[in-house]
Design an enzyme around this catalytic site. Sequence first.
Site, PDB file in Angstrom:
ATOM      1  N   ASP A 118      -2.801  -1.340   9.601  1.00 31.95           N
ATOM      2  CA  ASP A 118      -3.110  -1.343   8.167  1.00 31.95           C
ATOM      3  C   ASP A 118      -3.334  -2.740   7.592  1.00 31.95           C
ATOM      4  OD1 ASP A 118      -0.409  -1.815   8.301  1.00 31.95           O
ATOM      5  OD2 ASP A 118       0.148   0.175   7.565  1.00 31.95           O
ATOM      6  N   LYS A 138       0.850  -1.203   0.000  1.00 32.80           N
ATOM      7  CA  LYS A 138       0.000   0.000   0.000  1.00 32.80           C
ATOM      8  C   LYS A 138       0.877   1.240   0.000  1.00 32.80           C
ATOM      9  CE  LYS A 138       0.853   1.436   4.379  1.00 32.80           C
ATOM     10  NZ  LYS A 138       1.711   2.543   4.653  1.00 32.80           N
TER      11      LYS A 138
END
Length: 310
Positions: free
Chosen positions: A147, A13
């Site tokens: 995350d 990401k």
Amino acid sequence: MRLRTVAVTAPAKVNLCLGVGPLRDGYHELATVYQAVGLYDRVTVNPAETETTTISVHGDARLSLDDVPTDETNIAFTAARLLADYCGLPADEAAVEIGIDKGIPVAGGLAGGSADAAATLVACDTLWEMHTPREDLLRLAGELGSDVPFALVGGTAIGSGRGEIVTPVMTRGDYWWVILESPVGLSTPAVYAEFDRVHAGRKVPSPGVPDALLSALRANDVEGLAAALSNDLHAPACRLRPELEQLLQDGRDESAYASILSGSGPSCLFLCEGRVHAMQVAGALGGYGAGHVSFASGPVPGARITGLEH
Ligand code: C5P
């Protein structure tokens, strides 16, 4: 017939904005926009021969694979155990051989460990045929790391809370990133600690996601996105690693639309117009010899099954 092997791929990401707010219970309040990009780790799970879960790590020799633990401190191990506890599986049934094939830089701010954790949750859930509801998988993911839920969801999404509350956002088109990896990782807690040191004695406001960034994503406006990128961890990370400022400038000098640190760093991201532009910027930055350079586009899907064997 019982499954023998499940393989799951999960993406890296990038944070298009990373607003850091006050510290609460050991974590900072965040307002971020995540985008999953086409760099992947692949996790394979098999039932173990013994009652012990094992981890092996493979991958490109240029990645710092020696820094990835192969014992119970690896987040993939924790993910398998957390899911087994949730499912109430006895130890002999829960023991798995976890193989991690790394394509995401280690300790680079690209959430490679989180991708492994998300992939392990999906792989074990499939291997054990548990059909865990999506919302429960997301909750377990949030327990593993801030995350990890995003690595399950992928695409482009707002992250709030400490980053674990994920809300997909509408975007158009692809966004091309050049990624400059650093040969030396940077510890996320150390960067947050530096953020706290600088803000000590001051009230840190609650962060928000800039409207301009969301509008640019809806309109596939790459230059608008370039102008709206932001990262509150930029300053603390660059205080710990001053050379990062120059690396970010080098990419802009080589015509990247914008440069930004990825999460807590030290990987540097350079936003480009499209694939051809990304290839050019990557080629130019490769010549600086500061670290491995690759390019990838986003958004891409989150963790997904890529192999099943009976
Ligand atoms: O959630 P995760 O395990 O990825 O976080 C790693 C570390 O990063 C935390 O221990 C904390 O020091 C820092 N962190 C933070 N605030 C967040 C997310 C992470 O301070 N929202």
